[in-house]
Design an enzyme around this catalytic site. Structure first.
Site, short mmCIF file in Angstrom:
data_model
loop_
_atom_site.label_atom_id
_atom_site.label_comp_id
_atom_site.label_asym_id
_atom_site.label_seq_id
_atom_site.Cartn_x
_atom_site.Cartn_y
_atom_site.Cartn_z
N VAL A 135 0.92 -1.00 -0.10
CA VAL A 135 -0.09 0.05 0.10
C VAL A 135 0.69 1.28 -0.18
CG1 VAL A 135 -1.89 -0.90 1.20
CG2 VAL A 135 -0.04 -0.13 2.64
N ARG A 186 4.09 2.43 -2.53
CA ARG A 186 4.36 2.91 -3.78
C ARG A 186 4.75 1.71 -4.82
NH1 ARG A 186 1.62 6.35 -2.62
NH2 ARG A 186 2.01 8.61 -2.97
N ASP A 208 -2.39 -2.73 -3.56
CA ASP A 208 -3.31 -1.52 -4.01
C ASP A 208 -2.62 -0.30 -4.96
OD1 ASP A 208 -5.74 0.35 -3.42
OD2 ASP A 208 -3.96 1.73 -2.65
N GLU A 226 0.24 2.58 -13.35
CA GLU A 226 -1.18 2.98 -13.09
C GLU A 226 -1.89 3.85 -14.35
OE1 GLU A 226 -1.56 4.23 -9.15
OE2 GLU A 226 -0.33 2.58 -8.38
N HIS A 251 -5.61 1.57 -6.37
CA HIS A 251 -5.00 2.79 -5.61
C HIS A 251 -6.23 3.25 -4.97
CE1 HIS A 251 -1.25 5.38 -5.75
NE2 HIS A 251 -1.98 5.62 -4.46
#
Length: 316
Positions: free
Chosen positions: A226, A228, A252, A257, A276
């Site tokens: 969770v 980077r 996450d 992304e 995210h």
């Protein structure tokens, strides 16, 4: 001429009233186009990837302070801000409970087979899973023991887990049964049933979790990220899963992304991917506003803001 506060964040009437009361000599604007003199902008609330970069490049700028809405600062030109002597403050501390809830939600989805049950429900099948796991008695390694890590440790201990924290300083942290510095990470990885990565992205942490780190983990380990995405070498993580060096991953954040639709992660049953969202809050802007106001009051008194100041050398 008047000093200006540039707010990229839409303020409610009540918030606007509080800002004007705290900084009566400042004019509040919402875009650079609202001023003819860029040197009048002394502070920014939020960040605009185009306008703020433009402002920082302008030799006429007299910007003194930027308050970010995020805890992470890897999208910001820290070098340029440092060169200009601008104070940068972030939203660190507002995500501790929300991200902790996401961490345990992702873990319990796997250990209590909630995800499995949902899939079977949609298939109209009564198919009880037989390999459920319990958290009590397990060891959680929390890599990044700031506010989020501390809250995660608190909840882990409530589940009856042993907690091992990892940070740069080695200074004691609440709710950690043990604490080691980051250079000792390899020594404690083999002890962990759950490895929770909450690290920011810095030169030290980029690609930290690679083949060597995954090979050091238990074959039954569950890895949660969770922090980077770029702190993990994704291809190494997938190899670790393929080779059964670890059991499961919950992510996450990811190296790219949004993740392309053709990426193999989408088809894997041993990876849970959330887009995210762990840092999401019921009212994000309201959560950051008190930090901004505390810093604003200090700023208008002529002092540098002191709440959540980013260390340019450390990178967070």
């Amino acid at each position: 001429m008047s000093d200006k506060l540039l707010s990229y964040i839409k303020l409610s009437d009540e918030q606007l009233s509080q800002v004007k009361k705290a900084a009566p000599s400042y004019e509040i604007i919402e875009a650079l186009s609202e001023t003819d003199d860029i040197s009048e902008v002394k502070a920014i609330y939020g960040w605009d990837k185009d306008e703020t970069v433009q402002l920082l490049k302008d030799p006429e700028n007299e910007l003194k302070w930027v308050q970010l809405m995020s805890a992470g600062v890897d999208y910001v030109d820290l070098k340029r801000l440092s060169e200009l002597g601008i104070t940068l403050t972030n939203a660190s501390g507002i995500h501790d409970k929300g991200i902790t809830e996401s961490i345990f939600g992702m873990i319990l989805n796997h250990t209590r087979k909630i995800g499995h049950s949902l899939i079977k429900q949609r298939q109209r099948k009564w198919d009880p899973a037989s390999n459920l796991l319990e958290l009590s008695g397990k060891t959680m390694l929390i890599v990044g023991s700031g506010a989020i890590g501390t809250q995660t440790g608190k909840v882990a201990q409530a589940f009856g887990m042993k907690t091992i924290g990892v940070n740069r300083s080695g200074n004691p942290v609440d709710f950690m049964d043990e604490l080691v510095t980051q250079d000792k990470l390899d020594d404690v990885l083999p002890e962990a049933d759950f490895v929770i990565n909450i690290l920011p992205l810095t030169e030290e942490t980029e690609d930290l979790f690679d083949l060597g780190k995954f090979r050091a983990m238990k074959s039954s380990a569950i890895f949660v990220n969770v922090g980077r995405g770029q702190t993990v070498v994704t291809k190494d993580l997938l190899k670790a899963l393929d080779e059964k060096w670890i059991q499961y991953a919950a992510l996450d954040v990811i190296h790219e992304e949004p993740l392309p639709e053709n990426h193999p992660i989408y088809k894997r049953e041993d990876v849970l991917l959330t887009p995210h969202i762990a840092g999401g809050l019921e009212d994000y802007a309201a959560s950051v506003f008190p930090i901004f106001m505390e810093n604003l009051k200090t700023f208008v008194e002529g002092d540098a803001p002191s709440k959540n100041v980013v260390d340019y050398e450390a990178g967070y």
